[in-house]
Design a protein around this motif. Structure first.
Motif, PDB file in Angstrom:
ATOM      1  N   PHE A 159       0.867  -1.322   0.048  1.00  0.00           N
ATOM      2  CA  PHE A 159       0.070  -0.062  -0.106  1.00  0.00           C
ATOM      3  C   PHE A 159       0.934   1.290   0.122  1.00  0.00           C
ATOM      4  CE2 PHE A 159      -4.466  -1.337   1.787  1.00  0.00           C
ATOM      5  CZ  PHE A 159      -4.194  -2.407   0.974  1.00  0.00           C
ATOM      6  N   ILE A 160       0.365   2.299  -0.543  1.00  0.00           N
ATOM      7  CA  ILE A 160       1.186   3.520  -0.800  1.00  0.00           C
ATOM      8  C   ILE A 160       0.446   4.630  -0.169  1.00  0.00           C
ATOM      9  CG2 ILE A 160       2.261   5.105  -2.308  1.00  0.00           C
ATOM     10  CD1 ILE A 160       1.688   2.894  -4.580  1.00  0.00           C
ATOM     11  N   PRO A 161       1.411   5.071   0.976  1.00  0.00           N
ATOM     12  CA  PRO A 161       0.802   6.456   1.694  1.00  0.00           C
ATOM     13  C   PRO A 161       0.620   7.492   0.841  1.00  0.00           C
ATOM     14  CG  PRO A 161       2.827   5.391   2.920  1.00  0.00           C
ATOM     15  CD  PRO A 161       2.716   4.780   1.562  1.00  0.00           C
ATOM     16  N   ILE A 162      -0.695   8.137   1.076  1.00  0.00           N
ATOM     17  CA  ILE A 162      -1.068   9.204   0.499  1.00  0.00           C
ATOM     18  C   ILE A 162      -1.081  10.440   1.263  1.00  0.00           C
ATOM     19  CG2 ILE A 162      -2.937  10.317  -1.221  1.00  0.00           C
ATOM     20  CD1 ILE A 162      -1.135   7.924  -2.482  1.00  0.00           C
ATOM     21  N   LEU A 163      -1.773  10.284   2.404  1.00  0.00           N
ATOM     22  CA  LEU A 163      -1.739  11.337   3.312  1.00  0.00           C
ATOM     23  C   LEU A 163      -1.394  10.757   4.716  1.00  0.00           C
ATOM     24  CD1 LEU A 163      -2.819  14.333   3.816  1.00  0.00           C
ATOM     25  CD2 LEU A 163      -5.128  13.405   4.593  1.00  0.00           C
ATOM     26  N   VAL A 164      -0.571  11.382   5.454  1.00  0.00           N
ATOM     27  CA  VAL A 164       0.078  11.180   6.632  1.00  0.00           C
ATOM     28  C   VAL A 164      -0.037  12.227   7.685  1.00  0.00           C
ATOM     29  CG1 VAL A 164       2.241  10.546   7.555  1.00  0.00           C
ATOM     30  CG2 VAL A 164       2.081   9.638   5.251  1.00  0.00           C
ATOM     31  N   MET A 165      -0.524  11.768   8.955  1.00  0.00           N
ATOM     32  CA  MET A 165      -0.802  12.644   9.967  1.00  0.00           C
ATOM     33  C   MET A 165      -0.165  12.066  11.016  1.00  0.00           C
ATOM     34  SD  MET A 165      -4.347  14.206  11.617  1.00  0.00           S
ATOM     35  CE  MET A 165      -5.093  12.604  11.886  1.00  0.00           C
ATOM     36  N   ASP A 166       0.901  12.958  11.828  1.00  0.00           N
ATOM     37  CA  ASP A 166       1.501  12.571  13.102  1.00  0.00           C
ATOM     38  C   ASP A 166       0.597  12.783  14.332  1.00  0.00           C
ATOM     39  OD1 ASP A 166       3.461  12.305  15.193  1.00  0.00           O
ATOM     40  OD2 ASP A 166       5.086  13.256  14.063  1.00  0.00           O
ATOM     41  N   VAL A 167       0.329  11.510  14.954  1.00  0.00           N
ATOM     42  CA  VAL A 167      -0.494  12.203  16.120  1.00  0.00           C
ATOM     43  C   VAL A 167       0.335  11.569  17.535  1.00  0.00           C
ATOM     44  CG1 VAL A 167      -2.634  11.882  15.067  1.00  0.00           C
ATOM     45  CG2 VAL A 167      -1.731   9.955  16.093  1.00  0.00           C
ATOM     46  N   TRP A 168       1.623  11.510  17.281  1.00  0.00           N
ATOM     47  CA  TRP A 168       2.465  11.447  18.395  1.00  0.00           C
ATOM     48  C   TRP A 168       2.021  12.924  19.320  1.00  0.00           C
ATOM     49  CZ3 TRP A 168       7.476   8.487  19.790  1.00  0.00           C
ATOM     50  CH2 TRP A 168       7.217   7.371  18.997  1.00  0.00           C
ATOM     51  N   GLU A 169       2.402  12.513  20.534  1.00  0.00           N
ATOM     52  CA  GLU A 169       1.840  13.921  21.417  1.00  0.00           C
ATOM     53  C   GLU A 169       2.984  15.257  21.166  1.00  0.00           C
ATOM     54  OE1 GLU A 169       1.440  12.879  25.386  1.00  0.00           O
ATOM     55  OE2 GLU A 169      -0.584  12.124  24.882  1.00  0.00           O
ATOM     56  N   HIS A 170       4.496  15.037  20.932  1.00  0.00           N
ATOM     57  CA  HIS A 170       5.199  15.837  20.618  1.00  0.00           C
ATOM     58  C   HIS A 170       4.791  16.803  19.210  1.00  0.00           C
ATOM     59  CE1 HIS A 170       6.920  12.533  17.676  1.00  0.00           C
ATOM     60  NE2 HIS A 170       6.822  13.597  16.853  1.00  0.00           N
ATOM     61  N   ALA A 171       3.654  16.294  18.380  1.00  0.00           N
ATOM     62  CA  ALA A 171       3.337  17.105  17.267  1.00  0.00           C
ATOM     63  C   ALA A 171       2.440  18.177  17.616  1.00  0.00           C
ATOM     64  CB  ALA A 171       2.598  16.231  16.373  1.00  0.00           C
ATOM     65  N   TYR A 172       1.870  18.186  18.939  1.00  0.00           N
ATOM     66  CA  TYR A 172       1.040  19.439  19.200  1.00  0.00           C
ATOM     67  C   TYR A 172       1.197  19.759  20.671  1.00  0.00           C
ATOM     68  CZ  TYR A 172      -1.798  15.075  21.051  1.00  0.00           C
ATOM     69  OH  TYR A 172      -2.199  14.098  21.519  1.00  0.00           O
TER      70      TYR A 172
END
Ligand SMILES: [Fe+2]
Length: 214
Positions: A159-172
Motif C-alpha cells: 500500500f502507498i501512503p497518500i496522506l500522513v498525519m503525525d499524532v505523537w504528542e510531540h506534534a502538538y
C-alpha cells in the motif's frame, strides 16, 4: 564487493505560519526528524560493518538482530515525517478540490469525502502513540485509512501512503493539551497541501486520473 552504505540527507521544509501549529512546534519537530535521519544512517553503517567479512557469525546475531529491528523504527520515523511535512503548507486548505483526484478516490472508496474524513480523524484519535495514514491499494485503486503504532507497526505491504498525519504528542504538545488531540487534528486539516496529495496519487499509479474505478 561491499558497496558504500546508503546515506540519507535531511530534507528541507518551509513550514512557517501554519494555522494552529506554531512555528515553535515545527522547529522542534523538524529537529526531531533530523534525529531520525541521523539514527537511520548510523544503524545502516553499523549493520554494514557486520557484513564486511561476508557473513554474520553466531556471536554477532543478537546485536545484528536488534539493530535490524531498530532500523525499522528509525527509518519509518524518518520517512513518515518527510511525508507528514510534505503534505502540509502555509495557506493549505481543509478540503480537497471537488474535482481533484483525491476527492474522486475518496468518493469511490468511502462514498463521500466527508465519510473518508470522519474515518481518518477517528483513526487519528486512537489511543496510543502513532500515525494516521491514508493509503492507496494500487491493485484496486482504493483508499483506506490505517493506524500505525510507533512508526513501523500496521503498514500494509504494497500500500502507498497518500496522506500522513503525525499524532505523537510531540506534534502538538506545545500548542495543545494532551486531551486536545482532536483540535490539533482539525488544525492539521486546515494546512493540508492537497496538490501534493494528488501528485502522490498520480505517481503511485501512472495515469491515475483515468483509472479511478466507478
Ligand atoms: Fe513526529
Amino acid at each position: 564487493m561491499l558497496k558504500i552504505p546508503e546515506v540519507n540527507t535531511p530534507r528541507e521544509f518551509n513550514l512557517h505560519g501554519l494555522r494552529g501549529i506554531s512555528d515553535q512546534t515545527m522547529a522542534m519537530h523538524l529537529t526531531l526528524y533530523q534525529g531520525y535521519v541521523t539514527a537511520t544512517n548510523e544503524l545502516i553503517e553499523h549493520l554494514w560493518a557486520f557484513l564486511k567479512d561476508g557473513t554474520v557469525d553466531h556471536e554477532g546475531m543478537p546485536a545484528y538482530s536488534e539493530l535490524t529491528r531498530r532500523l525499522g523504527f528509525e527509518r519509518n520515523g524518518m520517512v513518515l515525517h518527510e511525508q507528514y511535512f510534505g503534505n502540509l503548507m502555509q495557506g493549505g486548505s481543509d478540503r480537497p478540490g471537488r474535482h481533484s483526484l483525491f476527492a474522486k478516490a475518496a468518493e469511490n472508496s468511502y462514498g463521500s469525502v466527508d465519510l473518508w474524513k470522519t474515518d481518518f480523524c477517528r483513526v487519528g484519535m486512537l489511543r496510543g502513540v502513532g500515525w494516521a495514514v491514508c493509503s492507496l491499494n494500487p491493485a484496486t485503486r482504493r483508499l483506506s485509512n490505517h493506524w500505525i503504532s510507533l512508526h513501523e507497526h500496521g503498514h500494509v505491504a504494497g500500500f502507498i501512503p497518500i496522506l500522513v498525519m503525525d499524532v505523537w504528542e510531540h506534534a502538538y504538545l506545545l500548542d495543545y493539551k494532551p486531551s486536545e488531540r482532536g483540535v490539533y487534528i482539525e488544525s492539521f486539516f486546515s494546512n493540508i497541501h492537497w496538490k501534493t496529495v494528488d501528485e502522490r496519487l498520480d505517481t503511485a499509479v501512472p495515469a491515475y486520473a483515468g483509472s479511478v474505478p466507478r
